[in-house]
Structures are given as C-alpha cells and as structure tokens.
Design an enzyme around this catalytic site. Structure first.
Site: not given
Ligand code: 6PG
Length: 297
Positions: A8, A10-12, A120-122, A170
């Site tokens: 859990l 930030k992403m989780g 992806s997408g932060g 990815k």
């Molecule tokens: O697609 C995404 O949402 C990003 O890529 C995400 O996965 C993360 O921000 C990277 O892992 C950062 O990667 P670096 O630390 O290598 O820049």
C-alpha cells in the site's frame, strides 16, 4: 471481484481505491498500519498479517502485488507457503521481464499463475484510470481482465500473452519515456540560454494546443512551470529506477541502435555527479599535450 492487494505505497493505495470505486472488493495487506487504515477507511478490509489476507480471499485467489521491483522476490517467498493451486499472482510493478519469466515458471511449478503487468500513468493514473501492459496465461487473463479493464482508462490495457511480454513492453515504454523527457528538457535548456525571454509555462501551453509535440509530458511540463517559473527550487539531478538501463541493455543484446535512449540514460547518470573523473583526465591530457588551461579547484 475480490482482490488481495499486497503493498500500500503510493501506487498500491491509489489502485486499491480505484478498484473499490469500480465495485471490486479489496482485501489490503501492508505492514504500514497507517496505509492499512487509510485503505480500510475507503472500504477495504485491511490486515498486516499475510495468513489473514489469504483466509479472507475466495479461491482461486487473485493477488495484486504492488511493491518496488527489489521486493518482489521476498513477497513471493513469503506468500508461497500460503498459495494454492489455481491462485493468480499479479506483479503490477516495474520488474525486469526476465525476472518475471523466471517467477512465472517458479510459480507454475506449484500450479499458481503469474502475470506480469506493467502499469503506467503514475499516481494519477493509478487513482483515476491507469494503463496496463499484461503478460501471462490466457486462463488467468480470462479471470483477471475485469479488474484491469475497470481500473484502466478506456482502451488503456493490452494482454500481450506469453509471460514476460507485459513487463518487456513496459520497459520499452519507459525507454521511450526517457528519450522524450530528455528531448523536452534539452529544448527548454536551449530556450533558457537564448537571447529571448520566454515564459515557459506559456510556451508549454501553446505547444499543447495543436502543435506536433502536444502530449501528457508537455502538460506536466506546463504544470511544473506553473508551480515554479524557472524551476529554481530544484536541482537538475535526474535519478532513475532501472528501466532505462534495462531497455538499453536489451537493445544492446538485440544489436539494436538506440542512441536517443542511450544518451538520455547516460545524461541522467552524468547529472548525478558534480564533477567527473573523466573530465579531470581529459583536462589533464589537454594540458599535458597542448599546455591548455585547466580550471584549478
Ligand atoms: O509509466 C509510468 O507511469 C512511469 O514510467 C512510472 O512507471 C515511473 O514513474 C517510472 O518507473 C520512473 O522511472 P525512472 O525512475 O526510471 O525515471
């Protein structure tokens, strides 16, 4: 459907809330009590005990692992004694695709399906609509597709089949990300060194309206400049988590020329050093053979 969420951070947390928004039941596990509480407040069942997590889930269990890639093996090691035939483990973090292939075979030996899901997408994407690149077994995909579909943006997910294919995709995505960001950064550096006095927020904004380089990265550029007009509050040190390096290593293995991705990775490495030994050696040699001036410390 029911999902066991492990991790859990930030992403989780954001994925967990997104799953709940879409009527999925989340049983959330983490050792961090605050994060577990936050998830519980949002409607999940929370626990800091793995056996409780496993007992709470209907079989076959679907376990969504959202931890840094360096922690995936230890999580798999901890849950392996609790896993049963038919369970599905999804690694939704940024793992190396070769590690994912290894983990797929490792879990297959005990009848457990492993899926490698590049996300992806932060944080914003995880919360409101992510993007997924998923590899693994077709049977596991048939069960898990609804959770990817519901938490992704429209048209924002792909099943690539064959274990490792999700994380491979990815990885390449992130290699592209490195190159695109480096190019945006370099463009603004030329503007910064020019004789013109541009407002960078306005520049990013105009580029986002109809220009060829309009993009989410340019929108984020606009936002960053809106917060700090010349980014005076931060240093130009570019850290990296490994995906760019893996992309370049893979490209080299495949004898594929990827100069843009290579240079963007190397410029990140360079940015972490104040001074370089390379620079000292070259400066010393110029001085040796040509008597050229050196900058003394
Ligand atoms: O697609 C995404 O949402 C990003 O890529 C995400 O996965 C993360 O921000 C990277 O892992 C950062 O990667 P670096 O630390 O290598 O820049």
């Amino acid at each position: 459907m029911q999902v066991g969420l492990i991790g859990l951070g930030k992403m989780g947390l954001n994925i967990g809330k997104n799953l709940i928004d879409h009527e999925h039941q989340v049983v959330a596990y983490d050792l961090n009590a605050e994060a577990v509480q936050e998830m519980e407040k949002y409607g999940a069942k929370g626990t800091n005990k793995l056996n409780e997590l496993f007992e709470s889930l209907e079989k076959p269990r679907v376990l969504w692992v959202m931890v840094p890639h360096s922690a995936v093996d230890s999580v798999i090691g901890e849950i392996t004694p609790l896993l049963e035939q038919g369970d599905i483990v999804i690694d939704a973090g940024n793992s190396h695709y070769k590690e994912s292939i290894r983990r797929y075979h490792q879990l297959r030996e005990i009848g457990v399906s492993f899926m490698d899901a590049g996300t992806s997408g932060g944080m914003e994407g995880a919360r409101n609509g992510a993007n997924y690149m998923v590899g693994g077994d077709q049977e596991a995909w048939a069960i898990t597709e609804p959770i990817f579909r519901d938490t992704a943006v429209e048209k924002g997910y792909i099943f690539t089949g064959k274990a490792g294919g999700g994380h491979f995709l990815k990885m390449v995505h992130n290699g592209i990300e490195y190159g695109m960001m480096a190019s945006i950064g370099e463009g603004f550096e030329i503007l910064e060194k020019s004789e013109f006095d541009y407002d960078y927020e306005k520049v990013a904004s105009v580029w986002n309206n109809g220009s060829v380089i309009r993009s989410w990265l340019m929108e984020l550029t606009e936002h960053a400049f809106s917060q700090d007009a010349k980014l005076d509050s931060i240093q130009g040190i570019m850290h990296s988590s490994g995906e760019g390096k893996w992309t370049l290593e893979t490209a080299l293995d495949l004898q594929t020329a990827t100069p843009v991705i290579a240079m963007s990775l190397l410029s990140r490495y360079r940015s972490t050093e104040q001074d370089t030994f390379t620079g000292k050696v070259v400066a010393a040699l110029r001085n040796e053979f040509g008597g050229h001036a050196v900058d003394k410390k």
